[in-house]
Scaffold this active site. Structure first.
Site, PDB file in Angstrom:
ATOM      1  N   ASN A  85       0.706  -1.214  -0.101  1.00  0.00           N
ATOM      2  CA  ASN A  85       0.201   0.035   0.011  1.00  0.00           C
ATOM      3  C   ASN A  85       0.888   1.143  -0.162  1.00  0.00           C
ATOM      4  O   ASN A  85       2.210   0.975   0.168  1.00  0.00           O
ATOM      5  CB  ASN A  85      -0.835  -0.189   1.217  1.00  0.00           C
ATOM      6  CG  ASN A  85      -0.161   0.146   2.481  1.00  0.00           C
ATOM      7  OD1 ASN A  85       0.985  -0.199   2.574  1.00  0.00           O
ATOM      8  ND2 ASN A  85      -0.676   0.915   3.576  1.00  0.00           N
ATOM      9  N   CYS A 120       1.986   3.568   2.043  1.00  0.00           N
ATOM     10  CA  CYS A 120       3.168   3.992   3.031  1.00  0.00           C
ATOM     11  C   CYS A 120       4.179   2.566   3.451  1.00  0.00           C
ATOM     12  O   CYS A 120       4.841   2.667   4.194  1.00  0.00           O
ATOM     13  CB  CYS A 120       2.590   4.409   4.277  1.00  0.00           C
ATOM     14  SG  CYS A 120       1.630   6.024   3.787  1.00  0.00           S
ATOM     15  N   GLU A 180       3.620  -0.515   4.521  1.00  0.00           N
ATOM     16  CA  GLU A 180       3.483  -1.401   5.579  1.00  0.00           C
ATOM     17  C   GLU A 180       2.618  -2.596   5.259  1.00  0.00           C
ATOM     18  O   GLU A 180       2.733  -3.421   6.080  1.00  0.00           O
ATOM     19  CB  GLU A 180       3.022  -0.650   6.891  1.00  0.00           C
ATOM     20  CG  GLU A 180       1.367  -0.400   6.675  1.00  0.00           C
ATOM     21  CD  GLU A 180       1.066   1.089   6.086  1.00  0.00           C
ATOM     22  OE1 GLU A 180       2.123   1.645   5.395  1.00  0.00           O
ATOM     23  OE2 GLU A 180       0.211   1.700   6.103  1.00  0.00           O
TER      24      GLU A 180
END
Ligand code: UDP
Length: 569
Positions: free
Chosen positions: A269, A271, A273
């Protein structure tokens, strides 16, 4: 409820239900009630009315006490018509015109609902390759990324949040050099975070200063060779210049792919994580560790933590049930693997309150202890849910079936950035160090407001060294290091992101990664005068300590910085 003024402001602006004229239809408490009710409703098939009321009450309490918060889309949309509750999506990008524009359309639908999207562009043929139907030449991944970017710009996520994207290209794609430097101009591709998808083979080639092959994405045949160390150095140089691209270790994402039969993990995704299969979505939630301490703030209350993890897993599993997915394919995949991502926030504040310096072995040891406890408890909770509600539908295709471990969810843990959640909870974000002990916020009418980290304020008041003057000075200087007015033991404990040497940032990320199914969102902050060698060391250390990726940011390297510490007159 103990919400700060800032938290209420954010919630009122973007989270609370409003009528068509913008009048609020609920308050913050009402929002938590709406969410608790909607999420508890998934348990209706497993309990009676009384039991359901208990579950709803437990969910409400966890949120209202700021012990656990689900990701923003759940707070915004649960119990409302849109009903899209996930923050993370990954969409495939096929090497056809139809496929590319299908993906852009799907991303727009996701952004509208407050979700973020990740894409791998590695399947697209290289710039200059033949296009059979027209006899022309292909324009390559980077040019299509610009189209994705423009579409994102146009969709303002229904007024809630700006669309966020992750763009990934494999290190062995023929257009990799163009990709690595495509954001050197800061005004380009602004709605994307970029990561180079790095393989273990490539890292070995860097280590031994060897050449590696670029492969045609369609035929997988070699088309050129590059020197691995030179390419690595350019990634380092670019990251040094303005923080992009980051790197992700693709083979590690796939080593931990629990359903390899369903496909390969190509992207995370926005960011970083949450690695996902194409068309998978994941909903995240974070436990506020600051509110998991015992009353005397001497240590963590592991009983309370266990209770909260168990409830949070049930909550996040229920989210999958009541979620309204933007596409049938996403519905099928997401309900099929039932991935959830439980993480933490307020870690740095907790360390400060416990008197442990972020940049110390004691902090790393505690990170290992806390996160392994959360991970084990979350797995057990998912196993208990499997007994009650059944295993995830694609279980037979998973490694758990081979091991004979019944799980309700294919993954349970993820460390999110908690950008807004930490603001709502009033604690430090995710597992990041404190960004500033105090900082000056310029308010609309040109006046200045000094914001002080609440844990520091408490320490300063109880240590009798608090003064407004000192808080302003700290905001100006940006650190309490070597500040005579502050006792040395307090100086050592209250370290900011910039006081913490890069290697401690990476060590902390690695510690949380050791006990996290998915990945860890973390930015390794470097001082403005850090060198490219420092960046290279960070990347290498992240590789050696089994991180799944790494993002760096050198202070002041991008023109636009929201918070400027130590720079305000
Ligand atoms: N995200 C997004 N747009 C945003 C912020 C976040 O799409 O403006 C997505 C993205 O996938 C990110 C994830 O939400 O990785 C989690 O971000 P964060 O924890 O900061 O979200 P929060 O729940 O705190 O709002």
């Amino acid at each position: 409820m103990k919400l700060s003024e800032n938290a209420v402001k954010v919630l009122e602006k973007r989270y609370l239900e409003k009528d068509e004229n913008g009048n609020l239809l609920e308050d913050c408490e009402g929002m938590f009630r709406r969410v608790a009710k909607a999420i508890a409703s998934a348990d209706a098939a497993y309990t009676d009315e009384k039991g359901l009321a208990v579950i709803e009450h437990e969910f409400y309490n966890m949120m209202a006490n700021l012990e656990f918060l689900p990701n923003s889309p759940t707070l915004m949309n649960a119990g409302r018509p849109l009903g899209q509750l996930s923050a993370c999506f990954v969409l495939p990008v096929e090497d056809t015109m139809e496929g590319i524009f299908e993906s852009i359309k799907n991303a727009a639908l996701i952004h509208k609902s407050g979700g973020g999207t990740g894409f791998s562009f590695s399947r697209l043929r290289a710039k200059g390759s033949a296009v059979n139907s027209t006899g022309g030449v292909a324009s390559g991944p980077v040019s299509f990324m610009k189209v994705f970017n423009a579409a994102t710009e146009a969709v303002k996520q229904g007024g809630t949040r700006r669309g966020a994207n992750m763009g990934i290209l494999r290190i062995d794609h023929p257009d990799i050099m163009e990709f690595i430097s495509c954001k050197s101009d800061n005004s380009e591709i602004t709605n994307f975070n970029l990561s180079v998808g790095i393989t273990e083979d490539f890292m070995r080639a860097v280590e031994h200063n060897l050449e590696y092959e670029l492969l045609d994405p369609r035929t997988k045949k070699p088309v050129a060779k590059l020197n691995a160390r030179e390419v690595f150095d350019i990634i380092v140089e670019m990251a040094w210049e303005n923080g992009e691209p980051g790197i992700i270790f693709l083979d590690r994402l796939n080593r931990d792919n629990v359903t390899p039969k369903l496909g390969e993990i190509e992207s995370t995704n926005p960011c970083g994580e949450q690695p996902l299969l194409p068309y998978e979505a994941c909903n995240l939630g974070s436990i506020n560790l600051y509110n998991m301490m015992d009353d005397a703030h001497k240590g963590l209350d592991f009983e309370k933590l266990e209770y909260t993890v168990r409830k949070a897993v049930r909550f996040l599993d229920n989210v999958i049930e009541v979620n309204k997915y933007p596409l049938p394919e996403i519905d099928r995949m997401t309900r099929g693997t039932r991935k959830i991502g439980l993480g933490v926030m307020g870690w740095a504040d907790t360390l400060c309150a416990l008197g442990v310096a972020y940049n110390s072995q004691a902090a790393i040891d505690l990170a290992d202890k806390v996160m392994s406890f959360i991970n084990d408890t979350a797995q057990k909770a998912s196993q208990n849910l499997a007994e009650l509600k059944g295993v995830f539908p694609f279980y037979e295709d998973s490694i758990y079936a081979q091991k004979g471990i019944k799980m309700r969810n294919a993954t349970t843990t993820t460390i999110a950035p908690t950008g807004t959640l930490s603001l709502i909870a009033g604690v430090s974000s995710g597992i990041e160090p404190i960004f500033a002990i105090s900082y000056i916020r310029n308010v609309m009418d040109n006046s200045e407001l000094v914001e002080v980290n609440p844990v520091f304020k408490e320490a300063a008041l109880s240590g009798n060294f608090y003064s407004d003057e000192l808080m302003k000075k700290i905001a100006r200087v940006g650190t309490v290091k070597n500040m005579n007015e502050v006792p040395t033991n307090v100086q050592e404990i209250f370290v900011t992101a910039h006081d913490v040497l890069p290697e401690w940032h990476v060590k902390m990320q690695a510690a949380f990664q050791r006990h996290t199914d998915n990945a860890v969102s973390k930015t390794v902050n470097l001082s403005h005068d850090a060198t490219t060698d420092d960046v290279r060391e960070v990347f290498t250390l992240a590789y050696k300590t089994q991180c799944k990726g790494v993002t760096i940011y050198r202070d002041g390297s991008r023109d636009l910085q929201v918070l400027n510490i130590g720079k305000v007159k």
